[in-house]
Design a protein around this motif. Structure first.
Motif, PDB file in Angstrom:
ATOM      1  N   VAL A  26       0.981  -1.203  -0.001  1.00  0.00           N
ATOM      2  CA  VAL A  26      -0.040   0.000   0.114  1.00  0.00           C
ATOM      3  C   VAL A  26       0.920   1.232   0.051  1.00  0.00           C
ATOM      4  O   VAL A  26       1.782   1.519   0.762  1.00  0.00           O
ATOM      5  N   GLN A  27       0.466   2.366  -1.002  1.00  0.00           N
ATOM      6  CA  GLN A  27       1.091   3.519  -0.715  1.00  0.00           C
ATOM      7  C   GLN A  27       0.259   4.605  -0.964  1.00  0.00           C
ATOM      8  O   GLN A  27      -0.784   4.697  -1.422  1.00  0.00           O
ATOM      9  N   GLU A  28       0.556   5.793  -0.238  1.00  0.00           N
ATOM     10  CA  GLU A  28      -0.111   7.144  -0.462  1.00  0.00           C
ATOM     11  C   GLU A  28       0.264   7.609  -1.810  1.00  0.00           C
ATOM     12  O   GLU A  28       1.320   7.782  -1.993  1.00  0.00           O
ATOM     13  N   VAL A  29      -0.747   8.195  -2.746  1.00  0.00           N
ATOM     14  CA  VAL A  29      -0.205   8.663  -3.984  1.00  0.00           C
ATOM     15  C   VAL A  29      -1.266   9.936  -4.073  1.00  0.00           C
ATOM     16  O   VAL A  29      -2.353   9.925  -3.588  1.00  0.00           O
ATOM     17  N   GLU A  30      -0.732  10.842  -4.935  1.00  0.00           N
ATOM     18  CA  GLU A  30      -1.554  12.022  -5.320  1.00  0.00           C
ATOM     19  C   GLU A  30      -1.839  11.815  -6.787  1.00  0.00           C
ATOM     20  O   GLU A  30      -1.015  11.766  -7.587  1.00  0.00           O
ATOM     21  N   MET A  31      -3.280  12.081  -6.991  1.00  0.00           N
ATOM     22  CA  MET A  31      -3.737  11.853  -8.372  1.00  0.00           C
ATOM     23  C   MET A  31      -4.972  12.933  -8.433  1.00  0.00           C
ATOM     24  O   MET A  31      -5.822  12.703  -7.607  1.00  0.00           O
ATOM     25  N   PHE A  32      -5.076  13.357  -9.624  1.00  0.00           N
ATOM     26  CA  PHE A  32      -6.094  14.255  -9.768  1.00  0.00           C
ATOM     27  C   PHE A  32      -6.444  15.456  -8.808  1.00  0.00           C
ATOM     28  O   PHE A  32      -7.487  15.867  -8.467  1.00  0.00           O
ATOM     29  N   GLY A  33      -5.531  15.791  -8.339  1.00  0.00           N
ATOM     30  CA  GLY A  33      -5.526  16.899  -7.180  1.00  0.00           C
ATOM     31  C   GLY A  33      -5.828  16.249  -5.851  1.00  0.00           C
ATOM     32  O   GLY A  33      -6.180  17.195  -5.167  1.00  0.00           O
ATOM     33  N   GLY A  34      -5.861  14.880  -5.458  1.00  0.00           N
ATOM     34  CA  GLY A  34      -6.228  14.503  -4.204  1.00  0.00           C
ATOM     35  C   GLY A  34      -5.279  13.261  -3.960  1.00  0.00           C
ATOM     36  O   GLY A  34      -4.743  12.836  -4.868  1.00  0.00           O
ATOM     37  N   LYS A  35      -5.417  12.787  -2.612  1.00  0.00           N
ATOM     38  CA  LYS A  35      -4.670  11.835  -2.209  1.00  0.00           C
ATOM     39  C   LYS A  35      -5.524  10.213  -2.519  1.00  0.00           C
ATOM     40  O   LYS A  35      -6.865  10.396  -2.336  1.00  0.00           O
ATOM     41  N   LEU A  36      -5.030   9.271  -2.784  1.00  0.00           N
ATOM     42  CA  LEU A  36      -5.548   7.904  -3.121  1.00  0.00           C
ATOM     43  C   LEU A  36      -4.549   7.201  -2.269  1.00  0.00           C
ATOM     44  O   LEU A  36      -3.624   7.204  -2.154  1.00  0.00           O
ATOM     45  N   LEU A  37      -5.220   5.927  -2.009  1.00  0.00           N
ATOM     46  CA  LEU A  37      -4.305   4.673  -1.759  1.00  0.00           C
ATOM     47  C   LEU A  37      -4.155   3.638  -3.094  1.00  0.00           C
ATOM     48  O   LEU A  37      -5.159   3.413  -3.401  1.00  0.00           O
ATOM     49  N   ARG A  38      -2.921   3.478  -3.427  1.00  0.00           N
ATOM     50  CA  ARG A  38      -2.617   2.454  -4.284  1.00  0.00           C
ATOM     51  C   ARG A  38      -2.353   1.053  -3.524  1.00  0.00           C
ATOM     52  O   ARG A  38      -1.416   1.194  -2.787  1.00  0.00           O
ATOM     53  N   ILE A  39      -2.811   0.182  -3.998  1.00  0.00           N
ATOM     54  CA  ILE A  39      -2.497  -1.236  -3.599  1.00  0.00           C
ATOM     55  C   ILE A  39      -2.020  -2.017  -4.655  1.00  0.00           C
ATOM     56  O   ILE A  39      -2.773  -2.183  -5.591  1.00  0.00           O
ATOM     57  N   ASP A  40      -0.940  -2.734  -4.463  1.00  0.00           N
ATOM     58  CA  ASP A  40      -0.402  -3.681  -5.325  1.00  0.00           C
ATOM     59  C   ASP A  40      -0.550  -5.206  -4.725  1.00  0.00           C
ATOM     60  O   ASP A  40       0.051  -5.275  -3.917  1.00  0.00           O
ATOM     61  N   ILE A  41      -1.517  -5.930  -5.329  1.00  0.00           N
ATOM     62  CA  ILE A  41      -1.924  -7.000  -4.843  1.00  0.00           C
ATOM     63  C   ILE A  41      -1.046  -8.180  -5.566  1.00  0.00           C
ATOM     64  O   ILE A  41      -1.130  -8.301  -6.557  1.00  0.00           O
ATOM     65  N   PRO A  42      -0.545  -9.140  -4.806  1.00  0.00           N
ATOM     66  CA  PRO A  42       0.537 -10.217  -5.273  1.00  0.00           C
ATOM     67  C   PRO A  42      -0.692 -11.344  -5.875  1.00  0.00           C
ATOM     68  O   PRO A  42      -1.491 -11.639  -5.119  1.00  0.00           O
ATOM     69  N   ALA A  43      -0.644 -11.658  -7.058  1.00  0.00           N
ATOM     70  CA  ALA A  43      -1.512 -12.640  -7.680  1.00  0.00           C
ATOM     71  C   ALA A  43      -0.714 -13.430  -8.725  1.00  0.00           C
ATOM     72  O   ALA A  43       0.247 -13.055  -9.067  1.00  0.00           O
ATOM     73  N   ASN A  44      -1.156 -14.452  -8.837  1.00  0.00           N
ATOM     74  CA  ASN A  44      -0.611 -15.511  -9.793  1.00  0.00           C
ATOM     75  C   ASN A  44      -0.755 -14.786 -11.324  1.00  0.00           C
ATOM     76  O   ASN A  44      -1.829 -14.289 -11.571  1.00  0.00           O
ATOM     77  N   GLY A  45       0.446 -14.757 -12.072  1.00  0.00           N
ATOM     78  CA  GLY A  45       0.478 -14.070 -13.387  1.00  0.00           C
ATOM     79  C   GLY A  45       0.755 -12.562 -13.088  1.00  0.00           C
ATOM     80  O   GLY A  45       0.605 -11.842 -14.148  1.00  0.00           O
ATOM     81  N   GLY A  46       1.138 -12.093 -12.087  1.00  0.00           N
ATOM     82  CA  GLY A  46       1.403 -10.835 -11.828  1.00  0.00           C
ATOM     83  C   GLY A  46       0.589 -10.067 -10.931  1.00  0.00           C
ATOM     84  O   GLY A  46      -0.568 -10.219 -10.653  1.00  0.00           O
ATOM     85  N   ASP A  47       1.228  -8.883 -10.338  1.00  0.00           N
ATOM     86  CA  ASP A  47       0.366  -7.949  -9.472  1.00  0.00           C
ATOM     87  C   ASP A  47      -0.700  -7.544 -10.009  1.00  0.00           C
ATOM     88  O   ASP A  47      -0.678  -7.001 -11.138  1.00  0.00           O
ATOM     89  N   VAL A  48      -1.765  -7.109  -9.123  1.00  0.00           N
ATOM     90  CA  VAL A  48      -3.039  -6.375  -9.512  1.00  0.00           C
ATOM     91  C   VAL A  48      -2.855  -5.170  -8.676  1.00  0.00           C
ATOM     92  O   VAL A  48      -2.521  -5.131  -7.603  1.00  0.00           O
TER      93      VAL A  48
END
Length: 100
Positions: A26-48
């Protein structure tokens, strides 16, 4: 002197309103002028990667990478069962019929 808090960036269990649980990096990111949480989920065949607004977060529990990856091995794949499809429709004239 003003003190700045570093943005969150860690492995975590993310609980969302609507009874959804995600585990990943999980990372805090700024997009579209606001804060969002980005989560990279480990999955078979690559992260989601998913993005969530901060107001949709119910709870966040930091965990180790080992726990996160082990948890995801026992969960279903977070990718949609049927990927979103896009369909281009033929243009219609002003009376609702197809243009020729």
């Amino acid at each position: 002197m003003t003190e700045t808090t570093p943005a969150f960036s860690s492995w975590a269990k993310l609980e969302l309103m609507g009874h959804r649980t995600r585990v990943g990096f999980v990372q805090e990111v700024e997009m579209f002028g606001g804060k969002l949480l980005r989560i990279d989920i480990p999955a078979n065949g690559g992260d989601v990667t998913e993005f969530y607004g901060c107001s949709s977060v119910y709870a966040l529990s930091p965990v180790s990478e080992e726990i996160a990856r082990d948890y995801m091995k026992r969960c279903s794949d977070p990718r949609p069962v049927r990927p979103m499809e896009y369909r281009l429709e033929a243009p219609r004239d002003e009376f609702g019929g197809d243009e020729e």
